[in-house]
Design a protein around this motif. Structure first.
Motif, PDB file in Angstrom:
ATOM      1  N   ASP A  34       0.824  -1.207   0.000  1.00 41.79           N
ATOM      2  CA  ASP A  34       0.000   0.000   0.000  1.00 41.79           C
ATOM      3  C   ASP A  34       0.859   1.259   0.000  1.00 41.79           C
ATOM      4  OD1 ASP A  34      -2.314  -1.435  -0.072  1.00 41.79           O
ATOM      5  OD2 ASP A  34      -2.762  -1.241   2.064  1.00 41.79           O
ATOM      6  N   GLN A  35       1.932   1.246   0.767  1.00 39.25           N
ATOM      7  CA  GLN A  35       2.817   2.416   0.843  1.00 39.25           C
ATOM      8  C   GLN A  35       3.440   2.705  -0.525  1.00 39.25           C
ATOM      9  OE1 GLN A  35       3.055   4.321   3.384  1.00 39.25           O
ATOM     10  NE2 GLN A  35       5.012   5.330   3.382  1.00 39.25           N
ATOM     11  N   SER A  36       3.909   1.681  -1.212  1.00 40.92           N
ATOM     12  CA  SER A  36       4.513   1.910  -2.532  1.00 40.92           C
ATOM     13  C   SER A  36       3.460   2.317  -3.561  1.00 40.92           C
ATOM     14  CB  SER A  36       5.274   0.672  -3.002  1.00 40.92           C
ATOM     15  OG  SER A  36       4.403  -0.413  -3.158  1.00 40.92           O
ATOM     16  N   THR A  37       2.256   1.768  -3.456  1.00 39.86           N
ATOM     17  CA  THR A  37       1.169   2.164  -4.349  1.00 39.86           C
ATOM     18  C   THR A  37       0.813   3.627  -4.150  1.00 39.86           C
ATOM     19  OG1 THR A  37       0.264  -0.064  -4.364  1.00 39.86           O
ATOM     20  CG2 THR A  37      -1.221   1.693  -4.985  1.00 39.86           C
ATOM     21  N   VAL A  38       0.754   4.055  -2.902  1.00 36.50           N
ATOM     22  CA  VAL A  38       0.426   5.450  -2.598  1.00 36.50           C
ATOM     23  C   VAL A  38       1.511   6.377  -3.143  1.00 36.50           C
ATOM     24  CG1 VAL A  38       0.304   7.094  -0.681  1.00 36.50           C
ATOM     25  CG2 VAL A  38      -1.074   5.042  -0.643  1.00 36.50           C
ATOM     26  N   MET A  39       2.769   6.011  -2.959  1.00 37.18           N
ATOM     27  CA  MET A  39       3.852   6.859  -3.428  1.00 37.18           C
ATOM     28  C   MET A  39       3.830   6.989  -4.949  1.00 37.18           C
ATOM     29  SD  MET A  39       7.933   6.652  -2.705  1.00 37.18           S
ATOM     30  CE  MET A  39       8.217   5.205  -3.686  1.00 37.18           C
ATOM     31  N   THR A  91      -0.891  12.167   0.687  1.00 31.83           N
ATOM     32  CA  THR A  91      -1.702  11.000   1.006  1.00 31.83           C
ATOM     33  C   THR A  91      -1.245  10.432   2.331  1.00 31.83           C
ATOM     34  OG1 THR A  91      -1.913  10.500  -1.344  1.00 31.83           O
ATOM     35  CG2 THR A  91      -2.502   8.765   0.190  1.00 31.83           C
ATOM     36  N   LYS A  92      -2.193  10.245   3.244  1.00 34.22           N
ATOM     37  CA  LYS A  92      -1.898   9.632   4.541  1.00 34.22           C
ATOM     38  C   LYS A  92      -2.521   8.241   4.560  1.00 34.22           C
ATOM     39  CE  LYS A  92      -1.768  14.086   6.730  1.00 34.22           C
ATOM     40  NZ  LYS A  92      -2.432  15.038   7.584  1.00 34.22           N
ATOM     41  N   LEU A  93      -1.704   7.283   4.940  1.00 30.21           N
ATOM     42  CA  LEU A  93      -2.093   5.880   4.925  1.00 30.21           C
ATOM     43  C   LEU A  93      -2.122   5.365   6.354  1.00 30.21           C
ATOM     44  CD1 LEU A  93      -2.358   3.336   2.965  1.00 30.21           C
ATOM     45  CD2 LEU A  93       0.067   3.024   3.389  1.00 30.21           C
ATOM     46  N   ASN A  94      -3.235   4.782   6.769  1.00 23.68           N
ATOM     47  CA  ASN A  94      -3.368   4.225   8.119  1.00 23.68           C
ATOM     48  C   ASN A  94      -3.851   2.781   8.021  1.00 23.68           C
ATOM     49  OD1 ASN A  94      -2.709   6.610   9.506  1.00 23.68           O
ATOM     50  ND2 ASN A  94      -4.761   7.383   9.156  1.00 23.68           N
ATOM     51  N   MET A  95      -3.212   1.919   8.785  1.00 22.93           N
ATOM     52  CA  MET A  95      -3.601   0.510   8.791  1.00 22.93           C
ATOM     53  C   MET A  95      -3.424  -0.044  10.199  1.00 22.93           C
ATOM     54  SD  MET A  95      -2.179  -2.333   6.232  1.00 22.93           S
ATOM     55  CE  MET A  95      -1.741  -3.897   6.873  1.00 22.93           C
ATOM     56  N   TYR A  96      -4.469  -0.637  10.732  1.00 26.92           N
ATOM     57  CA  TYR A  96      -4.373  -1.255  12.052  1.00 26.92           C
ATOM     58  C   TYR A  96      -3.683  -2.597  11.925  1.00 26.92           C
ATOM     59  CZ  TYR A  96      -7.491   2.329  13.709  1.00 26.92           C
ATOM     60  OH  TYR A  96      -8.029   3.544  14.039  1.00 26.92           O
ATOM     61  N   SER A  97      -2.763  -2.845  12.827  1.00 24.11           N
ATOM     62  CA  SER A  97      -2.033  -4.114  12.781  1.00 24.11           C
ATOM     63  C   SER A  97      -2.924  -5.230  13.323  1.00 24.11           C
ATOM     64  CB  SER A  97      -0.751  -4.017  13.600  1.00 24.11           C
ATOM     65  OG  SER A  97      -1.065  -3.869  14.955  1.00 24.11           O
ATOM     66  N   PRO A  98      -2.570  -6.469  13.024  1.00 25.58           N
ATOM     67  CA  PRO A  98      -3.346  -7.582  13.568  1.00 25.58           C
ATOM     68  C   PRO A  98      -3.308  -7.555  15.094  1.00 25.58           C
ATOM     69  CG  PRO A  98      -1.620  -8.353  12.104  1.00 25.58           C
ATOM     70  CD  PRO A  98      -1.486  -6.895  12.213  1.00 25.58           C
ATOM     71  N   HIS A 121       1.364   3.773  10.193  1.00 20.35           N
ATOM     72  CA  HIS A 121       1.040   5.029   9.529  1.00 20.35           C
ATOM     73  C   HIS A 121       2.118   5.383   8.519  1.00 20.35           C
ATOM     74  CE1 HIS A 121      -0.437   9.104   9.042  1.00 20.35           C
ATOM     75  NE2 HIS A 121       0.790   9.541   9.222  1.00 20.35           N
ATOM     76  N   GLY A 122       1.691   5.848   7.373  1.00 21.37           N
ATOM     77  CA  GLY A 122       2.624   6.320   6.366  1.00 21.37           C
ATOM     78  C   GLY A 122       2.081   7.584   5.728  1.00 21.37           C
ATOM     79  N   GLU A 123       2.965   8.461   5.326  1.00 22.76           N
ATOM     80  CA  GLU A 123       2.529   9.698   4.682  1.00 22.76           C
ATOM     81  C   GLU A 123       3.429   9.981   3.491  1.00 22.76           C
ATOM     82  OE1 GLU A 123       2.194  14.421   5.715  1.00 22.76           O
ATOM     83  OE2 GLU A 123       1.788  12.976   7.296  1.00 22.76           O
ATOM     84  N   GLN A 124       2.820  10.289   2.373  1.00 18.64           N
ATOM     85  CA  GLN A 124       3.556  10.615   1.158  1.00 18.64           C
ATOM     86  C   GLN A 124       3.146  12.006   0.699  1.00 18.64           C
ATOM     87  OE1 GLN A 124       5.930   8.890  -0.341  1.00 18.64           O
ATOM     88  NE2 GLN A 124       5.747   7.260   1.158  1.00 18.64           N
TER      89      GLN A 124
END
Length: 154
Positions: free
Chosen positions: A42-47, A103-110, A120-123
């Motif tokens: 997801d992070q690479s797709t967003v970037m 773009t801010k990316l948020n994903m809850y871990s298992p 969390h990632g931000e591009q």
């Protein structure tokens, strides 16, 4: 003989107990590695999607409304439809001089309900207006510098 049978039962039971402790831990690790791979995807797709959207929007001709509509459409195709398992929040800023897409990316871990962890990632992708005259002048400066350096080497 009976001592051997008792000893075998003790060892079998000991292995079962150890496995009951280790198996959930191993499954948790595998699950986290799987989620980490989703997050990295997801992070690479967003970037890549954010940069392509900014670049293609900047190269368009037209007013800011047309560019904003095209950016929304391009962003939908390049980012939103390709996200696997995360939430995204985007901000687009289109001005005369540049196009900025954040773009801010948020994903809850298992196990997020137990540990409350969030990945969390931000591009932030910025593309400045392309000016052909400036580009050609810069290319000529580089050529002059390389010619000068070659002349000094000889």
């Amino acid at each position: 003989m009976e001592n051997r049978k008792k000893l075998k039962r003790v060892f079998k039971a000991g292995f079962t107990i150890e496995a009951s402790y280790l198996l959930p831990f191993i499954m948790f690790l595998i699950w986290n590695i799987l989620y980490l791979s989703f997050f990295l995807y997801d992070q690479s797709t967003v970037m890549q999607g954010s940069y392509c959207t900014a670049l293609r929007t900047e190269r368009m001709t037209g007013n800011q409304r047309e560019k904003a509509a095209a950016a929304e459409e391009k962003y939908d195709v390049a980012v939103r439809k390709k996200i696997v398992c995360a939430e995204i929040a985007e901000e687009k800023e289109i001005t005369e001089g540049s196009v900025i897409i954040v773009t801010k990316l948020n994903m809850y871990s298992p196990g997020g309900y137990f540990f409350q962890s969030l990945w969390h990632g931000e591009q932030k992708q910025t593309v400045e207006k392309w000016q052909p005259v400036t580009f050609i002048r810069n290319c000529r400066k580089v050529e002059n510098i390389t010619d000068f350096l070659r002349a000094e080497d000889e």
